[in-house]
Scaffold this motif. Structure first.
Motif, short mmCIF file in Angstrom:
data_model
loop_
_atom_site.label_atom_id
_atom_site.label_comp_id
_atom_site.label_asym_id
_atom_site.label_seq_id
_atom_site.Cartn_x
_atom_site.Cartn_y
_atom_site.Cartn_z
N CYS A 199 1.25 -10.09 -1.59
CA CYS A 199 0.78 -8.70 -1.50
C CYS A 199 0.19 -8.35 -0.14
CB CYS A 199 -0.27 -8.43 -2.57
SG CYS A 199 0.33 -8.73 -4.27
N ASN A 205 -2.92 -2.12 5.73
CA ASN A 205 -2.95 -0.66 5.66
C ASN A 205 -4.37 -0.11 5.56
OD1 ASN A 205 -2.86 -1.98 3.08
ND2 ASN A 205 -2.69 0.01 2.10
N THR A 230 1.60 -2.86 -2.38
CA THR A 230 1.91 -3.70 -1.22
C THR A 230 2.53 -5.02 -1.65
OG1 THR A 230 -0.26 -4.80 -1.20
CG2 THR A 230 -0.07 -2.72 0.02
#
Length: 467
Positions: A217, A222, A267
């Motif tokens: 992940c 971000n 993600t």
């Protein structure tokens, strides 16, 4: 002339005292635990001792007039002093050679490897006037704070030496130490080599499940952060009073619901919509977030790697987690609640058999700090949550078996690796009254895997595969 010499002695004495006790700079990095000798009571005792030293230094002005020369190696010294320094240098060279031999022995004992893992010089690195001058500031004349890149790339074994500028060195009379009791303290850190080896997992028996599944992940590149916690404080902004890192589900905040999580992006690979989150770690040497009302100051450190591994049970096969199952591990208030629910695990790469449950680890050169967070894995078979968020899923017993009336589900282990600043100068975000105690480390998880993916996880584990 005598008056001038006496004044110089007082200034030099104040400089030495500030260097030792970390007398309160105003910005965030006066919260650097390396600036505190220990807890507030220990600091007060050190201040009293330094005050007595200052009085003695005022009574011996002739000796104190040499202090600036001793702190500045660029100035000239008497011939006798130079001879003594040369002898000291020879002795240090011998010590360095011995250290290199010890390093080679350590590497041989560990079987070698790509990373150089020589021990830190001390679990409580020595403070110098240079490090204090770099991080502290006067009320009248601030000094620039170091950049995050500087602090993060420091060698854990290099404590820094050098001479401060007298004009940049604060004294106890200039400032008030606002972070004297903020924490963490030097005694909250331990050299990883002083941590005892432990057997982390129960031995897997004949009927146990040996496989593993890793959900990939990322590391939160971000920048998904907020101080919320929809599991323990749903519908509340800043319910956690400390910042969380999130990976997985892109929508997670204090107002998340089953429906909003299921509709969001992720993600993670393979369509894993689950949400994984934990309090951030901070570099306390950097003046960032100084106005935070909860005392979480310093530069956020992003994990260099995040491993989300689902594991089996030592005595039985595992069954699928129900979708939207909520899990927590550890206790964010363990410093005041006690350690009954604490599950912190601090370690270093290359030393995963040494895990400290209640102290931040100081790692040798080439090694990263690890946070190892294990989640409960014995489900009651009915509920996706409970009033205290704990009783619906509990931990296995000492032998690895689940308690009667519960079923083994895939056991989540988060392993987070960090490059941290040198010395005892990092801390986990926490509620203010917890004083950044390492025992308060914790993490949260909500399962939003599609049913097909969860079945793949169960199959991998029960068949003994690594997926």
């Amino acid at each position: 002339m005598a008056a001038a010499m006496s004044a110089l002695a007082v200034a030099a004495g104040g400089l030495v005292s500030a260097a030792v006790i970390g007398a309160g700079p105003v910005l965030a990095d006066h919260c650097d635990p390396a600036q505190a000798t220990a807890s507030p009571s220990a600091q007060q005792r050190q201040q009293d001792q330094n005050g007595q030293q200052d009085e003695d230094q005022q009574q011996q002005p002739d000796q104190q007039t040499q202090a600036p020369e001793e702190q500045n190696t660029a100035q000239q010294q008497p011939d006798d002093q130079q001879t003594a320094d040369q002898q000291t240098g020879d002795q240090q060279t011998g010590d360095d050679q011995q250290g290199q031999q010890q390093e080679q022995q350590d590497q041989t004992g560990q079987g070698g490897g790509a990373a150089v893992l020589d021990p830190a010089a001390s679990p409580e690195p020595e403070e110098t006037a240079s490090t204090f001058s770099r991080r502290g500031r006067q009320t009248r004349t601030p000094t620039p704070s170091p950049s995050p890149s500087q602090s993060q790339t420091q060698d854990p074994d290099d404590q820094g030496t050098g001479s401060p500028s007298p004009s940049a060195s604060p004294t106890a009379t200039d400032e008030h130490d606002e972070c004297l009791d903020l924490g963490p303290f030097v005694e909250d850190f331990v050299n990883i080599r002083q941590v005892q080896s432990v057997q982390q997992d129960a031995r897997t028996g004949r009927n146990g499940s040996r496989g593993t599944f890793v959900s990939q992940c990322g590391t939160n590149r971000n920048g998904h952060n907020n101080p919320d916690n929809f599991i323990v404080a749903p519908g509340v902004s800043n319910g956690a009073h400390h910042l969380h890192d999130y990976v997985g589900n892109l929508s997670t905040d204090g107002f998340s619901t089953d429906e909003s999580l299921a509709a969001a992006g992720t993600t993670c690979r393979q369509g894993d919509l689950s949400t994984y989150f934990w309090p951030v770690l901070r570099d306390r040497k950097v003046d960032v977030n100084t106005d935070d009302p909860d005392g979480n100051v310093g530069q956020v450190l992003r994990a260099r790697s995040v491993t989300l591994q689902f594991r089996g049970n030592a005595t039985s096969r595992v069954v699928a987690m129900p979708r939207f199952l909520r899990l927590i591990t550890g206790d964010a208030k363990a410093a005041t609640n006690g350690t009954a629910n604490a599950r912190a695990g601090w370690s270093c790469t290359g030393f995963q058999n040494r895990i400290s449950p209640d102290k931040y680890t100081l790692c040798p050169r080439g090694s990263q700090v690890l946070r190892i967070l294990d989640f409960p894995s014995c489900w009651d078979g009915q509920n996706t949550d409970s009033a205290n968020h704990r009783t619906h899923v509990v931990f296995p017993g000492q032998g690895g078996a689940c308690p009667q009336g519960t079923r083994a589900i895939p056991a989540l282990r988060m392993t987070l690796a960090y490059t941290v600043p040198a010395g005892p100068s990092y801390a986990v975000d926490a509620f203010p009254e917890q004083k950044h105690n390492p025992v308060t480390d914790h993490a949260d998880f909500a399962n939003v895997m599609p049913d097909r993916l969860m079945q793949s996880v169960v199959s991998c584990i029960n068949r003994g595969r690594r997926c």
